[in-house]
Design a protein around this motif. Structure first.
Motif, mmCIF file in Angstrom:
data_model
loop_
_atom_site.group_PDB
_atom_site.id
_atom_site.type_symbol
_atom_site.label_atom_id
_atom_site.label_comp_id
_atom_site.label_asym_id
_atom_site.label_seq_id
_atom_site.Cartn_x
_atom_site.Cartn_y
_atom_site.Cartn_z
ATOM 1 N N THR A 37 -46.023 72.867 -74.596
ATOM 2 C CA THR A 37 -45.511 71.551 -74.087
ATOM 3 C C THR A 37 -44.380 70.864 -74.720
ATOM 4 O O THR A 37 -44.004 69.850 -74.354
ATOM 5 C CB THR A 37 -46.670 70.561 -74.380
ATOM 6 O OG1 THR A 37 -47.249 70.285 -75.835
ATOM 7 C CG2 THR A 37 -48.033 70.918 -73.766
ATOM 8 N N ILE A 81 -47.682 75.024 -68.852
ATOM 9 C CA ILE A 81 -48.678 74.483 -69.929
ATOM 10 C C ILE A 81 -49.608 75.432 -70.058
ATOM 11 O O ILE A 81 -50.358 75.834 -68.893
ATOM 12 C CB ILE A 81 -48.882 73.087 -69.531
ATOM 13 C CG1 ILE A 81 -47.859 72.080 -69.616
ATOM 14 C CG2 ILE A 81 -49.831 72.690 -70.498
ATOM 15 C CD1 ILE A 81 -48.228 70.603 -69.203
ATOM 16 N N GLU A 110 -52.034 66.601 -69.574
ATOM 17 C CA GLU A 110 -50.534 66.784 -69.554
ATOM 18 C C GLU A 110 -50.097 67.406 -68.162
ATOM 19 O O GLU A 110 -49.192 67.017 -67.468
ATOM 20 C CB GLU A 110 -49.756 67.561 -70.465
ATOM 21 C CG GLU A 110 -48.365 67.474 -70.661
ATOM 22 C CD GLU A 110 -47.721 66.246 -71.131
ATOM 23 O OE1 GLU A 110 -46.611 66.152 -70.645
ATOM 24 O OE2 GLU A 110 -48.240 65.462 -71.668
ATOM 25 N N GLN A 111 -51.010 68.273 -67.654
ATOM 26 C CA GLN A 111 -50.814 68.906 -66.668
ATOM 27 C C GLN A 111 -51.160 67.955 -65.254
ATOM 28 O O GLN A 111 -50.462 68.595 -63.974
ATOM 29 C CB GLN A 111 -51.701 70.027 -66.298
ATOM 30 C CG GLN A 111 -51.483 71.298 -67.463
ATOM 31 C CD GLN A 111 -52.512 72.336 -67.092
ATOM 32 O OE1 GLN A 111 -52.222 73.318 -66.564
ATOM 33 N NE2 GLN A 111 -53.441 72.334 -68.232
ATOM 34 N N ARG A 136 -55.654 67.074 -74.231
ATOM 35 C CA ARG A 136 -54.506 66.702 -74.212
ATOM 36 C C ARG A 136 -53.480 67.650 -73.253
ATOM 37 O O ARG A 136 -52.882 67.286 -72.310
ATOM 38 C CB ARG A 136 -53.777 66.675 -75.565
ATOM 39 C CG ARG A 136 -54.203 65.346 -76.226
ATOM 40 C CD ARG A 136 -53.773 65.496 -77.827
ATOM 41 N NE ARG A 136 -54.721 64.552 -78.641
ATOM 42 C CZ ARG A 136 -53.647 63.753 -79.425
ATOM 43 N NH1 ARG A 136 -52.557 63.684 -79.354
ATOM 44 N NH2 ARG A 136 -54.454 62.826 -79.920
ATOM 45 N N VAL A 137 -53.877 68.921 -73.318
ATOM 46 C CA VAL A 137 -53.200 70.036 -72.388
ATOM 47 C C VAL A 137 -53.548 69.662 -70.967
ATOM 48 O O VAL A 137 -52.700 69.784 -69.928
ATOM 49 C CB VAL A 137 -53.420 71.378 -72.874
ATOM 50 C CG1 VAL A 137 -53.059 72.285 -71.981
ATOM 51 C CG2 VAL A 137 -52.762 71.698 -74.373
ATOM 52 N N ALA A 161 -50.054 64.658 -65.446
ATOM 53 C CA ALA A 161 -49.379 63.738 -65.733
ATOM 54 C C ALA A 161 -48.228 63.434 -64.617
ATOM 55 O O ALA A 161 -47.645 64.310 -64.094
ATOM 56 C CB ALA A 161 -48.670 63.877 -67.093
ATOM 57 N N PHE A 209 -47.303 64.429 -79.433
ATOM 58 C CA PHE A 209 -48.383 65.397 -78.605
ATOM 59 C C PHE A 209 -49.342 65.810 -79.714
ATOM 60 O O PHE A 209 -50.505 65.976 -79.224
ATOM 61 C CB PHE A 209 -47.632 66.189 -77.850
ATOM 62 C CG PHE A 209 -48.595 66.787 -76.834
ATOM 63 C CD1 PHE A 209 -48.596 66.277 -75.592
ATOM 64 C CD2 PHE A 209 -49.021 68.106 -77.083
ATOM 65 C CE1 PHE A 209 -49.566 66.906 -74.704
ATOM 66 C CE2 PHE A 209 -49.960 68.796 -76.128
ATOM 67 C CZ PHE A 209 -50.238 68.238 -75.117
ATOM 68 N N LEU A 251 -42.047 73.586 -72.026
ATOM 69 C CA LEU A 251 -42.283 72.562 -70.944
ATOM 70 C C LEU A 251 -40.600 72.068 -70.472
ATOM 71 O O LEU A 251 -40.450 71.995 -69.246
ATOM 72 C CB LEU A 251 -42.959 71.611 -71.121
ATOM 73 C CG LEU A 251 -43.412 70.685 -70.132
ATOM 74 C CD1 LEU A 251 -43.953 71.252 -68.948
ATOM 75 C CD2 LEU A 251 -44.148 69.572 -70.580
#
Length: 256
Positions: A156, A166, A252-253, A248-249, A255, A72, A160
């Motif tokens: 993350t 996040i 990820e939320q 990316r953060v 995903a 990540f 997580l």
């Protein structure tokens, strides 16, 4: 004209990371980390954290390429035009947490955490913790497997997995997240201002021993742990344009 950085390469013990190290040093050369403008870390997130910790004094920017599993904190592995990619990368500055942990013998042990400081029970019995924020008791007793305080960069990771939130880097908060809370059973944690000083008092430490860990630095049989953000320590990670840490953060939320 873009000035290309001098690169030092570091790699984990994984075969694919060692292969990448051999190929890249043959192609671009190798210098000692003390002489490098940027360190290129080849491996997984663990190696990225290890490289940042190793360069706490020099604070050399680190550009990671994934030769591990999750990755990540890393960029995709591409060999071509690497110095140019590094020169054009976007900088992300992070601040670690300072952990001061007191043990039963009265000694204090200190460490820095880029991801999180976590407290965990050492035996079959649950840990019992009292939680303070800025000197005020916010929870008299938390019965749990443990509890952690995570930075945005670490939100993350273990945080997580423990069902913590996040956190975007610019949110200026830290995640206080319980690990398998038993009482109060429905407490899911809290977000605290990044300037807060968070303290854990271990209740019944002889009967219910607890360890404290700042990233990879562990202290066993602690009685009290105090944590604060070190704004005076600034560490820099580099990400390819369009693949910033903030992006990316956010991704990820959403995903699945």
């Amino acid at each position: 004209m873009t000035v290309l950085p001098v690169l030092a390469f570091s790699a984990s013990d994984r075969p694919e990371a060692q292969t990448a190290l051999a190929r890249l040093t043959a192609r671009y050369g190798q210098v000692d980390e003390a002489r490098a403008d940027v360190i290129v870390a080849l491996g997984g997130d663990g190696l990225m954290l290890e490289t940042l910790h190793r360069n706490l004094e020099r604070r050399t920017p680190v550009y990671g390429m994934n030769r591990g599993s999750v990755g990540f904190l890393l960029n995709d592995y591409v060999e071509d035009d690497l110095p140019k990619r590094v020169a054009q990368a976007v900088a992300t500055v992070i601040h670690p947490l300072q952990m001061d942990a007191w043990t039963e013998d009265g000694r204090v042990h200190s460490g820095l955490a880029i991801n999180e400081v976590s407290l965990l029970r050492q035996t079959r019995q649950s840990a019992k913790l009292r939680i303070e924020v800025d000197g005020r008791v916010r929870m008299e007793e938390l019965s749990c497997d443990g509890c952690l305080l995570a930075t945005p960069a670490g939100s993350t990771a273990y945080n997580l997995s423990a069902h913590g939130p996040i956190i975007p880097l610019d949110a200026n908060v830290l995640a206080l997240t319980p690990i398998s809370a038993f009482r109060p059973r429905r407490w899911r944690g809290a977000l605290v201002p990044h300037k807060s000083k968070v303290a854990f008092e271990v209740l019944e430490p002889e009967k219910r021993p607890v360890s404290a860990t700042a990233d990879g630095f562990e202290v066993r049989r602690v009685t009290r742990v105090e944590i604060r953000e070190r704004r005076d320590v600034a560490l820099t990670m580099l990400f390819d344009a369009g693949r910033s840490f903030e992006e990316r953060v956010l991704a990820e939320q959403f995903a699945a």
